[in-house]
Motif scaffolding. Structure first.
Motif, PDB file in Angstrom:
ATOM      1  N   LYS A 166      -5.532 -10.985   9.340  1.00 18.30           N
ATOM      2  CA  LYS A 166      -4.438 -10.797  10.297  1.00 18.30           C
ATOM      3  C   LYS A 166      -3.428 -11.931  10.254  1.00 18.30           C
ATOM      4  O   LYS A 166      -2.264 -11.745  10.610  1.00 18.30           O
ATOM      5  N   GLY A 167      -3.848 -13.097   9.810  1.00 16.38           N
ATOM      6  CA  GLY A 167      -2.941 -14.238   9.782  1.00 16.38           C
ATOM      7  C   GLY A 167      -1.766 -14.070   8.839  1.00 16.38           C
ATOM      8  O   GLY A 167      -0.764 -14.797   8.949  1.00 16.38           O
ATOM      9  N   THR A 168      -1.845 -13.108   7.913  1.00 16.14           N
ATOM     10  CA  THR A 168      -0.732 -12.884   6.992  1.00 16.14           C
ATOM     11  C   THR A 168       0.428 -12.168   7.669  1.00 16.14           C
ATOM     12  O   THR A 168       1.559 -12.187   7.152  1.00 16.14           O
ATOM     13  N   GLY A 169       0.168 -11.500   8.782  1.00 18.54           N
ATOM     14  CA  GLY A 169       1.225 -10.770   9.473  1.00 18.54           C
ATOM     15  C   GLY A 169       1.528  -9.404   8.888  1.00 18.54           C
ATOM     16  O   GLY A 169       2.484  -8.739   9.311  1.00 18.54           O
ATOM     17  N   PHE A 170       0.712  -8.941   7.942  1.00 14.43           N
ATOM     18  CA  PHE A 170       0.950  -7.637   7.308  1.00 14.43           C
ATOM     19  C   PHE A 170       0.355  -6.530   8.166  1.00 14.43           C
ATOM     20  O   PHE A 170      -0.841  -6.512   8.420  1.00 14.43           O
ATOM     21  N   ARG A 171       1.202  -5.595   8.592  1.00  9.56           N
ATOM     22  CA  ARG A 171       0.757  -4.470   9.410  1.00  9.56           C
ATOM     23  C   ARG A 171       1.054  -3.138   8.744  1.00  9.56           C
ATOM     24  O   ARG A 171       0.365  -2.154   8.990  1.00  9.56           O
ATOM     25  N   ARG A 172       2.095  -3.096   7.942  1.00 10.94           N
ATOM     26  CA  ARG A 172       2.519  -1.872   7.282  1.00 10.94           C
ATOM     27  C   ARG A 172       3.535  -2.233   6.203  1.00 10.94           C
ATOM     28  O   ARG A 172       3.987  -3.373   6.140  1.00 10.94           O
ATOM     29  N   ARG A 173       3.896  -1.268   5.389  1.00  9.73           N
ATOM     30  CA  ARG A 173       4.939  -1.477   4.387  1.00  9.73           C
ATOM     31  C   ARG A 173       6.290  -1.429   5.095  1.00  9.73           C
ATOM     32  O   ARG A 173       6.577  -0.496   5.841  1.00  9.73           O
TER      33      ARG A 173
ATOM     34  N   ASN B  69       3.936  -8.058   1.983  1.00  8.18           N
ATOM     35  CA  ASN B  69       5.045  -7.185   1.597  1.00  8.18           C
ATOM     36  C   ASN B  69       5.857  -7.809   0.470  1.00  8.18           C
ATOM     37  O   ASN B  69       6.321  -7.109  -0.441  1.00  8.18           O
ATOM     38  N   ALA B  70       6.036  -9.122   0.514  1.00 12.92           N
ATOM     39  CA  ALA B  70       6.775  -9.804  -0.551  1.00 12.92           C
ATOM     40  C   ALA B  70       6.029  -9.705  -1.879  1.00 12.92           C
ATOM     41  O   ALA B  70       6.636  -9.496  -2.942  1.00 12.92           O
ATOM     42  N   MET B  71       4.698  -9.847  -1.848  1.00 13.82           N
ATOM     43  CA  MET B  71       3.893  -9.732  -3.059  1.00 13.82           C
ATOM     44  C   MET B  71       3.927  -8.306  -3.611  1.00 13.82           C
ATOM     45  O   MET B  71       4.012  -8.106  -4.831  1.00 13.82           O
ATOM     46  N   LEU B  72       3.861  -7.322  -2.724  1.00 12.64           N
ATOM     47  CA  LEU B  72       3.929  -5.929  -3.163  1.00 12.64           C
ATOM     48  C   LEU B  72       5.285  -5.635  -3.802  1.00 12.64           C
ATOM     49  O   LEU B  72       5.365  -4.977  -4.836  1.00 12.64           O
TER      50      LEU B  72
ATOM     51  N   LEU C  14       7.382  -7.728  -5.301  1.00 11.81           N
ATOM     52  CA  LEU C  14       7.401  -8.366  -6.612  1.00 11.81           C
ATOM     53  C   LEU C  14       6.629  -7.532  -7.626  1.00 11.81           C
ATOM     54  O   LEU C  14       7.094  -7.276  -8.742  1.00 11.81           O
ATOM     55  N   SER C  15       5.466  -7.081  -7.234  1.00 12.50           N
ATOM     56  CA  SER C  15       4.586  -6.342  -8.142  1.00 12.50           C
ATOM     57  C   SER C  15       5.137  -4.964  -8.470  1.00 12.50           C
ATOM     58  O   SER C  15       5.058  -4.511  -9.620  1.00 12.50           O
ATOM     59  N   TYR C  16       5.696  -4.287  -7.469  1.00 13.03           N
ATOM     60  CA  TYR C  16       6.298  -2.984  -7.738  1.00 13.03           C
ATOM     61  C   TYR C  16       7.481  -3.121  -8.688  1.00 13.03           C
ATOM     62  O   TYR C  16       7.762  -2.223  -9.485  1.00 13.03           O
ATOM     63  N   GLY C  17       8.182  -4.249  -8.601  1.00  4.71           N
ATOM     64  CA  GLY C  17       9.281  -4.487  -9.523  1.00  4.71           C
ATOM     65  C   GLY C  17       8.806  -4.588 -10.957  1.00  4.71           C
ATOM     66  O   GLY C  17       9.426  -4.044 -11.875  1.00  4.71           O
ATOM     67  N   VAL C  18       7.682  -5.277 -11.160  1.00  6.33           N
ATOM     68  CA  VAL C  18       7.109  -5.398 -12.501  1.00  6.33           C
ATOM     69  C   VAL C  18       6.667  -4.023 -13.014  1.00  6.33           C
ATOM     70  O   VAL C  18       6.957  -3.642 -14.155  1.00  6.33           O
ATOM     71  N   LEU C  19       5.966  -3.276 -12.166  1.00  8.07           N
ATOM     72  CA  LEU C  19       5.515  -1.933 -12.545  1.00  8.07           C
ATOM     73  C   LEU C  19       6.707  -1.041 -12.872  1.00  8.07           C
ATOM     74  O   LEU C  19       6.693  -0.308 -13.867  1.00  8.07           O
TER      75      LEU C  19
ATOM     76  N   PHE D 213       1.023   5.155 -10.167  1.00 10.85           N
ATOM     77  CA  PHE D 213       0.250   4.010 -10.619  1.00 10.85           C
ATOM     78  C   PHE D 213       0.209   2.857  -9.631  1.00 10.85           C
ATOM     79  O   PHE D 213      -0.533   1.894  -9.843  1.00 10.85           O
ATOM     80  N   LYS D 214       0.992   2.930  -8.553  1.00  9.20           N
ATOM     81  CA  LYS D 214       0.970   1.864  -7.555  1.00  9.20           C
ATOM     82  C   LYS D 214      -0.426   1.606  -6.985  1.00  9.20           C
ATOM     83  O   LYS D 214      -0.847   0.444  -6.891  1.00  9.20           O
ATOM     84  N   PRO D 215      -1.169   2.634  -6.564  1.00  3.60           N
ATOM     85  CA  PRO D 215      -2.437   2.362  -5.870  1.00  3.60           C
ATOM     86  C   PRO D 215      -3.406   1.505  -6.667  1.00  3.60           C
ATOM     87  O   PRO D 215      -3.904   0.492  -6.163  1.00  3.60           O
ATOM     88  N   GLN D 216      -3.703   1.895  -7.920  1.00  5.95           N
ATOM     89  CA  GLN D 216      -4.688   1.148  -8.699  1.00  5.95           C
ATOM     90  C   GLN D 216      -4.093  -0.048  -9.434  1.00  5.95           C
ATOM     91  O   GLN D 216      -4.747  -1.080  -9.559  1.00  5.95           O
ATOM     92  N   MET D 217      -2.879   0.077  -9.938  1.00  4.36           N
ATOM     93  CA  MET D 217      -2.325  -0.994 -10.763  1.00  4.36           C
ATOM     94  C   MET D 217      -1.716  -2.127  -9.952  1.00  4.36           C
ATOM     95  O   MET D 217      -1.600  -3.251 -10.450  1.00  4.36           O
ATOM     96  N   VAL D 218      -1.308  -1.860  -8.707  1.00  2.08           N
ATOM     97  CA  VAL D 218      -0.688  -2.897  -7.890  1.00  2.08           C
ATOM     98  C   VAL D 218      -1.426  -3.119  -6.577  1.00  2.08           C
ATOM     99  O   VAL D 218      -1.895  -4.222  -6.287  1.00  2.08           O
TER     100      VAL D 218
END
Length: 332
Positions: free
Chosen positions: A179-186, A196-199, A201-206, A241-246
């Motif tokens: 919970k300390g990350t503050g992530f609740r939803r996209r 969300n920032a990591m996702l 970045l990763s979606y950009g690579v994908l 491919f988002k679910p498994q690859m990212v």
């Protein structure tokens, strides 16, 4: 070390940095990381050079003489140059085919597969963490959504259900994150939490990988089937491919622990440290499978251009199946 290769796709992607590309009238040679691979030039209908490499001018000459294409991309998949045979109209022809395609069946297949793979990630996460993030009745809601898909007749209905199921998935997966990350939803930009920032970045690579393979098949990235707007077809393919690859590797990395020094939440956005970005990119190097993406794009192209049946490749070929766990006690 030298080897000959018959490329499995009608296009060849040379990505990363440091490759040395040369050719004879009959053979395309790629030297990278101490390995020399040779390809029959007549079977490489589209060479896609991504990142920083050395390429002999003879490659362009021989590829063009053979009636083949060469495309150049920045490391993130942004197109920067193109060489095609004079008078070749395949890109315009494919664009027309895409515009006239019956999008409903394609959108239905993409939505169905994306939901199934997100359900798989929820199940695998339950096994890894030892408890289910599902509240009472949520699994049934998602399963009902999958069944409801078969009765939807308009693209707007499919898109609406896709958005609802996807939003629900992120809220469920947020319960597996500290919970300390503050992530609740996209959320939309600007991102105010590191997950969300990591996702993003990763979606950009994908998306960059998807963009390159779509270009290899001469498919127009802006003509989507499920999504609409700029880069819509890239988003269509990435959705599969988002679910498994990212998602799975990024969420696992966060559960392993990210320190407060790994990111900074300012007034306008969350900024990731260089060290955390390197950790994410290192993870993606193994989790993003270009072969799977290329094969799926080839199936899509074959369906659109040649009228073959559109199918989503069986995820079991790339991702092991783990059944869903029961609902966590106490969640209602």
């Amino acid at each position: 070390m030298s080897q000959r290769s018959c490329n499995k796709l009608p296009w060849l992607v040379v990505s990363g940095y440091g490759a040395h590309i040369k050719s004879t009238p009959r053979t395309l040679t790629v030297q990278k990381n101490g390995t020399i691979t040779e390809y029959p030039i007549g079977e490489v209908h589209h060479l896609l050079v991504v990142g920083g490499h050395t390429i002999h001018s003879a490659v362009l000459q021989h590829m063009q003489k053979a009636g083949n294409w060469v495309s150049f991309f920045a490391a993130d998949g942004t197109p920067v140059g193109l060489l095609k045979p004079p008078g070749d109209m395949v890109d315009e022809q494919v664009r027309t085919i895409q515009q006239q395609a019956p999008a409903h069946n394609y959108a239905l297949g993409i939505t169905r597969a994306a939901l199934a793979r997100r359900l798989q990630v929820i199940g695998e996460t339950s096994v890894v963490t030892g408890e289910s993030p599902l509240y009472q009745g949520e699994l049934e809601v998602l399963q009902d959504a999958r069944q409801e898909l078969e009765y939807l007749v308009t693209l707007d209905e499919i898109r609406r259900l896709h958005r609802l199921a996807t939003d629900m998935y992120y809220e469920i997966m947020a319960r597996t994150i500290p919970k300390g990350t503050g992530f609740r939803r996209r959320t939309a930009r600007p991102y105010m939490d590191p997950v969300n920032a990591m996702l993003s970045l990763s979606y950009g690579v994908l998306s960059g990988v998807c963009a390159v393979h779509l270009a290899g098949a001469h498919l127009n990235a802006d003509i989507g089937l499920l999504h609409q707007g700029d880069r819509a077809l890239i988003r269509d393919i990435a959705e599969l491919f988002k679910p498994q690859m990212v998602d799975q590797p990024v969420f696992a990395l966060v559960r392993q622990g990210i320190a407060s020094s790994d990111y900074e939440v300012g007034e306008s956005r969350c900024t990731l440290s260089d060290a955390l970005i390197r950790r994410v990119l290192q993870q993606l190097q193994t989790s993003i499978g270009e072969v799977a993406i290329g094969r799926q794009v080839e199936v899509l192209s074959d369906a659109l251009v040649n009228g073959r049946e559109f199918r989503i490749l069986d995820p079991a070929e790339f991702f092991p199946r783990i059944p869903l766990k029961s609902v966590k006690k106490g969640h209602v």
